[in-house]
Design an enzyme around this catalytic site. Structure first.
Site, PDB file in Angstrom:
ATOM      1  N   GLU A 107      -7.334   0.714  -4.313  1.00 26.74           N
ATOM      2  CA  GLU A 107      -7.287   0.567  -2.856  1.00 26.74           C
ATOM      3  C   GLU A 107      -8.580   0.038  -2.235  1.00 26.74           C
ATOM      4  O   GLU A 107      -8.535  -0.882  -1.411  1.00 26.74           O
ATOM      5  CB  GLU A 107      -6.890   1.907  -2.227  1.00 26.74           C
ATOM      6  CG  GLU A 107      -5.423   2.215  -2.476  1.00 26.74           C
ATOM      7  CD  GLU A 107      -5.061   3.673  -2.292  1.00 26.74           C
ATOM      8  OE1 GLU A 107      -5.894   4.434  -1.768  1.00 26.74           O
ATOM      9  OE2 GLU A 107      -3.945   4.048  -2.676  1.00 26.74           O
TER      10      GLU A 107
ATOM     11  N   ASP B 183     -13.236   5.002   2.563  1.00 24.67           N
ATOM     12  CA  ASP B 183     -11.796   5.151   2.840  1.00 24.67           C
ATOM     13  C   ASP B 183     -11.418   6.613   2.991  1.00 24.67           C
ATOM     14  O   ASP B 183     -11.364   7.359   2.020  1.00 24.67           O
ATOM     15  CB  ASP B 183     -10.995   4.498   1.690  1.00 24.67           C
ATOM     16  CG  ASP B 183      -9.477   4.601   1.903  1.00 24.67           C
ATOM     17  OD1 ASP B 183      -9.031   5.327   2.822  1.00 24.67           O
ATOM     18  OD2 ASP B 183      -8.738   3.959   1.141  1.00 24.67           O
TER      19      ASP B 183
ATOM     20  N   LYS C 155       2.809  11.268  -3.395  1.00 22.53           N
ATOM     21  CA  LYS C 155       1.797  10.580  -4.201  1.00 22.53           C
ATOM     22  C   LYS C 155       0.902  11.556  -4.959  1.00 22.53           C
ATOM     23  O   LYS C 155       0.420  11.254  -6.049  1.00 22.53           O
ATOM     24  CB  LYS C 155       0.962   9.704  -3.263  1.00 22.53           C
ATOM     25  CG  LYS C 155       0.009   8.756  -3.955  1.00 22.53           C
ATOM     26  CD  LYS C 155      -0.557   7.806  -2.914  1.00 22.53           C
ATOM     27  CE  LYS C 155      -1.660   6.947  -3.464  1.00 22.53           C
ATOM     28  NZ  LYS C 155      -2.144   6.001  -2.441  1.00 22.53           N
TER      29      LYS C 155
ATOM     30  N   ASP D 288       0.890  -1.170   0.000  1.00 20.51           N
ATOM     31  CA  ASP D 288       0.000   0.000   0.000  1.00 20.51           C
ATOM     32  C   ASP D 288       0.921   1.211   0.000  1.00 20.51           C
ATOM     33  O   ASP D 288       1.528   1.543   1.010  1.00 20.51           O
ATOM     34  CB  ASP D 288      -0.880  -0.026   1.261  1.00 20.51           C
ATOM     35  CG  ASP D 288      -1.667   1.278   1.462  1.00 20.51           C
ATOM     36  OD1 ASP D 288      -1.630   2.156   0.572  1.00 20.51           O
ATOM     37  OD2 ASP D 288      -2.317   1.412   2.523  1.00 20.51           O
TER      38      ASP D 288
HETATM   39 MG    MG Z   1      -4.684   4.704   2.121  1.00 23.76          MG
END
Ligand code: MG
Ligand code: ADP
Length: 589
Positions: free
Chosen positions: A167, A190, A71, A9
């Site tokens: 994800e 999330d 990211k 991840d």
């Molecule tokens: Mg995450």
């Protein structure tokens, strides 16, 4: 032997790595027993870059040489992403983002590669074997360029990226696999440090399918941190800074478990010190508007999946920020049920990536992962219309093709513009790439060009154009320079709703004008050739109808033009019949 595939991840805030051990997905801990590795890289004046917790500590001390949230910049161009970071970005507007540290420049994927390399080294130490294959997760909204950058980062770190997985999909695997009944629907909420994703998935006899995804890659715990920092800065009468941020985050975490916490800022610039008891109620007042922003995404996901909250079997929480009681309460209200918190929210994605790695290496069986594409993909056709080839929310991997033909006789090439978006007119959608495909000249409507769209399991689009006569094929390169951030996707969807009526009008008008422009010269020609065979009154009607079409074309209204074209069509029925008759007589002569 390096048969092991690790699951990673690669988070905005934290990254984790796992591997299957004796049939179980296990997240690997560093020497200090920590599984979460902060996605932070610090470049000291001399020596090698530092990754993780040690780098995070340097963030407050040397912000300019410490890269966090890299990211956000993966696969992005200058101007696409707010540059509100403490380190320097380089590059001109429209060029790929470069990160400038101590007179050196790095691509975001090079920095991400350092994080991946650190995870890989840690895994090699724990597993006592070389690692060269990985599954890496990305937010569901990552576009082609962002997915490719992630893949590149893996390669730079010496990893073959076997699969890029969304994800929320990975998280669903981690939560549900062994526990769900044969056919069930779950929502994945999330809320991480930098991104928010909501996905609705269906598990049907061992097959996961994403029914809908929605979200925002600029919404996360960072926003809550910023709100606390601003609040504390005002109370303490100081400028917001990295030290205040550290204190704010610590307080936020503490308030997930306690009703109040003490915030201490000793040694302020002017020798003062500041101390304040921050309560959960105070925090919730600051956080509520931020959490509230997730509502619209949830509602849209429901609409896309054509589901009501009551039809869900489960709602799972993912992302460290969902430890906050306010978020649990919010989710409970929106989904009318108790959210499932049986996994550590910040570990679920990595666990799922590890399970997916296990599926690929054969260690886990009977599960296949399917995802969906967030926006429609198509090409521009006659009159500037969007011709959808793969509709939004199609399950991927997918492959679809369509045949196109030439609009003009003797045409030698066709411009293929690959578009993404929900608008009826090509110009309102985003261009992903274009190519002028050459083919053998042919009479109108005789050339045949096949265009095939394939989205692979990583969500990457491949476009193939083929001249069906010669078999010549061309693979179209996608430049993918468009901004497909969550806001952009959201705006596209909003615009498509807002402009639905005009868009439809534009489409009807374009289609009718294509027909009119075909009909008018044909009618003039037919009148000249065989008009004398018609009664004068009919000839007059046709001339009047043709003039009406001309006028409607000039006026621009879709309903008017459509009506005029239909009237001309009807008026020329007899004329057309005479033409056909004559042609047949000619042929039989
Ligand atoms: Mg995450
Ligand atoms: P990402 O997916 O962006 O890498 P994570 O899932 O690791 O992020 O979540 C990081 C976010 O979770 C940060 O904003 C962090 O402050 C927040 N967080 C972690 N633990 C807690 C907690 N106990 N209470 C509230 N927020 C938390």
């Amino acid at each position: 032997m390096s048969e092991i595939i690790v699951g990673i991840d690669l988070g905005t805030t934290n990254s984790l790595i796992g591997a299957m051990e004796a049939g179980f997905p296990i997240l690997l801990a560093d020497a200090a027993g920590e599984r979460l590795v902060p996605s932070v890289v610090h470049f000291p004046k001399s020596g090698v870059p530092v990754v993780g917790r040690a780098a995070l500590r340097m963030r407050a001390v040397e912000p300019e040489s410490t890269v966090y949230s890299v990211k956000r910049f993966m696969g992005r161009r200058i101007g696409e992403e707010a540059d509100d970071v403490a380190y320097k970005l380089a590059g001109k507007p429209g060029e790929p983002v470069r990160i400038s540290i101590r007179e050196r420049e790095f691509a975001p994927e090079e920095i991400a590669a350092l994080i991946l390399a650190a995870l890989k080294a840690e895994a090699e130490r724990v597993l006592e074997q070389p690692i060269s294959r990985a599954v890496i997760t990305v937010p569901a909204y990552f576009n082609d360029a962002q997915r490719n950058a992630t893949k590149k980062a893996g390669e730079l770190a010496g990893l073959t990226v076997e699969r890029i997985v969304n994800e929320p999909t990975a998280a669903a695997l981690a939560y549900g696999l062994d526990r769900l009944k044969d056919r069930s629907k779950i929502a994945v909420y999330d809320f991480g440090g930098g991104t928010f994703d909501i996905s609705i998935l269906e598990l049907n006899q061992g097959v996961f399918q994403v029914l809908a995804t929605n979200g925002n890659t600029r919404l996360g715990g960072d926003d809550i941190d910023a709100a606390i920092v601003a609040h504390l800065a005002e109370l303490a009468g100081v400028e917001p800074g990295p030290r205040l941020r550290e204190v704010a985050i610590a307080a936020k975490h503490a308030l997930s478990f306690a009703a109040e916490t003490r915030v201490e800022l000793p040694f302020l610039e002017d020798g003062r010190s500041f101390s304040h008891t921050l309560t959960r109620v105070e925090l919730e007042t600051l956080a509520r508007p931020i959490v509230e922003r997730t509502r619209q995404h949830c509602l849209r996901a429901f609409a896309d999946a054509r589901l009501a909250a009551s039809e869900l079997d489960d709602v799972i929480l993912v992302g460290g920020q969902t430890r906050m009681p306010l978020i649990r309460e919010f989710v409970r209200a929106i989904f009318s049920r108790e959210p499932n918190v049986s996994q550590n929210p910040d570990e679920a994605v990595a666990l799922g990536a590890t399970i997916q790695a296990g599926i690929l290496s054969g260690a886990v069986q009977n599960v296949v992962l399917l995802d969906v594409t967030p926006l429609s993909l198509g090409i521009e056709t006659f009159g500037g219309l969007m011709n959808v080839i793969i509709p939004r929310n199609s399950t991927i991997p997918t492959k679809r093709g369509e045949l196109f033909t030439n609009a003009v006789s003797g045409q030698r090439s066709m411009l293929i513009r690959v578009l993404q978006g929900e608008r009826e007119m090509a110009k309102d959608n985003w261009e992903l790439g274009k190519y002028a495909l050459e083919f053998e000249p042919a009479p109108k409507n005789q050339a045949r060009v096949g265009v095939q769209f394939a989205i692979d399991a990583n969500g990457i689009l491949h476009v193939l154009a083929r001249d069906t006569k010669t078999g010549a094929e061309h693979v179209l390169a996608m430049t993918s320079a468009v901004d497909v951030s969550d806001e952009a996707v959201e705006k596209m969807l909003e615009d498509s709703l807002e402009h639905a009526f005009e868009d439809m009008n534009d489409r009807v008008f374009t289609e009718a004008s294509l027909k009119a422009n075909e009909l008018l010269p044909a009618v003039t020609l037919a009148l000249a050739q065989v008009g004398s065979a018609l009664p004068e009154a009919d000839r007059d009607t046709i001339t009047r109808c043709a003039a009406d079409v001309q006028a409607a074309l000039a006026a621009g209204g879709a309903p008017g033009l459509k009506k005029a074209v239909a009237a001309l069509d009807a008026a020329t029925q007899h004329l057309a019949a005479i033409l056909v008759e004559q042609a047949m007589r000619g042929a039989s002569k």
